[in-house]
Design an enzyme around this catalytic site. Structure first.
Site, PDB file in Angstrom:
ATOM      1  N   ASP A  29      42.307  30.673  47.627  1.00 27.28           N
ATOM      2  CA  ASP A  29      43.301  31.057  46.685  1.00 27.28           C
ATOM      3  C   ASP A  29      44.298  30.005  46.599  1.00 27.28           C
ATOM      4  OD1 ASP A  29      45.860  32.465  45.855  1.00 27.28           O
ATOM      5  OD2 ASP A  29      44.510  34.488  46.416  1.00 27.28           O
ATOM      6  N   HIS A  98      38.044  41.169  42.577  1.00 25.52           N
ATOM      7  CA  HIS A  98      38.015  40.060  43.743  1.00 25.52           C
ATOM      8  C   HIS A  98      38.319  40.692  44.963  1.00 25.52           C
ATOM      9  CE1 HIS A  98      41.901  40.275  41.838  1.00 25.52           C
ATOM     10  NE2 HIS A  98      42.726  39.998  43.013  1.00 25.52           N
TER      11      HIS A  98
HETATM   12  P1  5GP Z   1      45.698  40.145  43.074  1.00 21.42           P
HETATM   13  O1  5GP Z   1      47.422  40.128  43.369  1.00 21.42           O
HETATM   14  O2  5GP Z   1      45.197  40.273  41.697  1.00 21.42           O
HETATM   15  O3  5GP Z   1      44.653  40.989  44.039  1.00 21.42           O
HETATM   16  O4  5GP Z   1      45.299  38.575  43.521  1.00 21.42           O
HETATM   17  C1  5GP Z   1      45.017  37.426  42.670  1.00 21.42           C
HETATM   18  C2  5GP Z   1      44.888  36.168  43.426  1.00 21.42           C
HETATM   19  O5  5GP Z   1      44.654  35.248  42.604  1.00 21.42           O
HETATM   20  C3  5GP Z   1      46.467  35.828  44.086  1.00 21.42           C
HETATM   21  O6  5GP Z   1      46.422  35.650  45.260  1.00 21.42           O
HETATM   22  C4  5GP Z   1      46.735  34.420  43.088  1.00 21.42           C
HETATM   23  O7  5GP Z   1      47.320  33.529  44.310  1.00 21.42           O
HETATM   24  C5  5GP Z   1      45.203  34.103  42.920  1.00 21.42           C
HETATM   25  N1  5GP Z   1      45.178  33.064  41.742  1.00 21.42           N
HETATM   26  C6  5GP Z   1      45.484  33.369  40.573  1.00 21.42           C
HETATM   27  N2  5GP Z   1      45.151  32.308  39.673  1.00 21.42           N
HETATM   28  C7  5GP Z   1      44.363  31.589  40.226  1.00 21.42           C
HETATM   29  C8  5GP Z   1      43.817  30.345  39.898  1.00 21.42           C
HETATM   30  O8  5GP Z   1      43.778  29.674  39.029  1.00 21.42           O
HETATM   31  N3  5GP Z   1      42.887  29.850  40.919  1.00 21.42           N
HETATM   32  C9  5GP Z   1      42.878  30.468  42.131  1.00 21.42           C
HETATM   33  N4  5GP Z   1      42.056  29.708  43.312  1.00 21.42           N
HETATM   34  N5  5GP Z   1      43.556  31.555  42.704  1.00 21.42           N
HETATM   35  C10 5GP Z   1      44.127  32.276  41.656  1.00 21.42           C
END
Ligand code: 5GP
Ligand code: ZN
Length: 133
Positions: A29, A98
Site C-alpha cells: 500500500d 481488495h
Molecule cells: P480502501 O480504503 O478502499 O479499503 O483502501 C484503498 C487503499 O488503496 C488505501 O489504503 C490506499 O492507500 C491504497 N491505494 C490507493 N491508490 C493506490 C495506488 O495507486 N497504489 C497503491 N499501492 N495503493 C494505493
C-alpha cells in the site's frame, strides 16, 4: 471504465509487488498503516465482496493467507490484521475488491491511520518481501 487497481493489475501503473500469480496480485500500500501493509486483489475486476464469485473468492482468500504467512516470516511481524472495506460508508475508496494485510508489531498500539509512504523505503521493502509460490 477506469479502475486504478485494474491498471495496476495490468502493469500500466507500477506497484511495489510482493506476490503475483494468474489470479491474484499483492503489492505494498502506498500509504501504509504499518510497515509492510500489503493489498491483495483479484486481477479480474470485482467491485466488492458481495460482487465476487464464490469460487474466485475462495482462491483469493487462500492467497491472502499465503501472503500473510510470508509477511509474518519475512518482515518479520508479530501478528497482522485483515481488513476489507465495502462501500463508501465503510471507508472503501477504491471500488475494486481488495484485502488489506496489515502487519502488527508487539507493543505498537492499534492505529488505523495511513502514513505518507516513502517511495525509496517501499521499493527496498518490496525487493525484500517479493516471493513466488
Ligand atoms: P480502501 O480504503 O478502499 O479499503 O483502501 C484503498 C487503499 O488503496 C488505501 O489504503 C490506499 O492507500 C491504497 N491505494 C490507493 N491508490 C493506490 C495506488 O495507486 N497504489 C497503491 N499501492 N495503493 C494505493
Ligand atoms: Zn478494477
Amino acid at each position: 471504465m477506469s479502475c486504478i487497481f485494474c491498471s495496476i493489475a495490468a502493469g500500466e501503473i507500477p506497484s511495489f509487488k510482493v506476490y503475483e500469480d494468474e489470479l491474484v496480485l499483492a503489492y505494498l500500500d502506498i500509504n501504509p498503516f504499518t510497515r509492510g501493509h500489503t493489498l491483495a486483489i483479484p486481477k479480474q475486476h470485482v467491485a466488492g465482496l458481495l460482487d465476487a464469485d464464490d469460487a474466485l473468492l475462495g482462491e483469493v482468500i487462500k492467497r491472502v493467507k499465503r501472503v500473510a504467512a510470508h509477511l509474518k516470516a519475512a518482515l518479520p511481524c508479530d501478528g497482522f490484521n485483515i481488513l476489507q472495506n465495502n462501500g463508501e460508508a465503510a471507508g472503501q475508496t477504491v471500488r475494486h475488491l481488495h484485502f488489506h494485510i496489515i502487519p502488527r508489531y508487539a507493543g505498537e498500539p492499534l492505529e488505523f491511520k495511513s502514513h505518507k509512504g516513502d517511495m525509496d523505503e517501499l521499493k527496498k521493502l518490496a525487493d525484500k518481501l517479493a516471493f513466488q509460490s
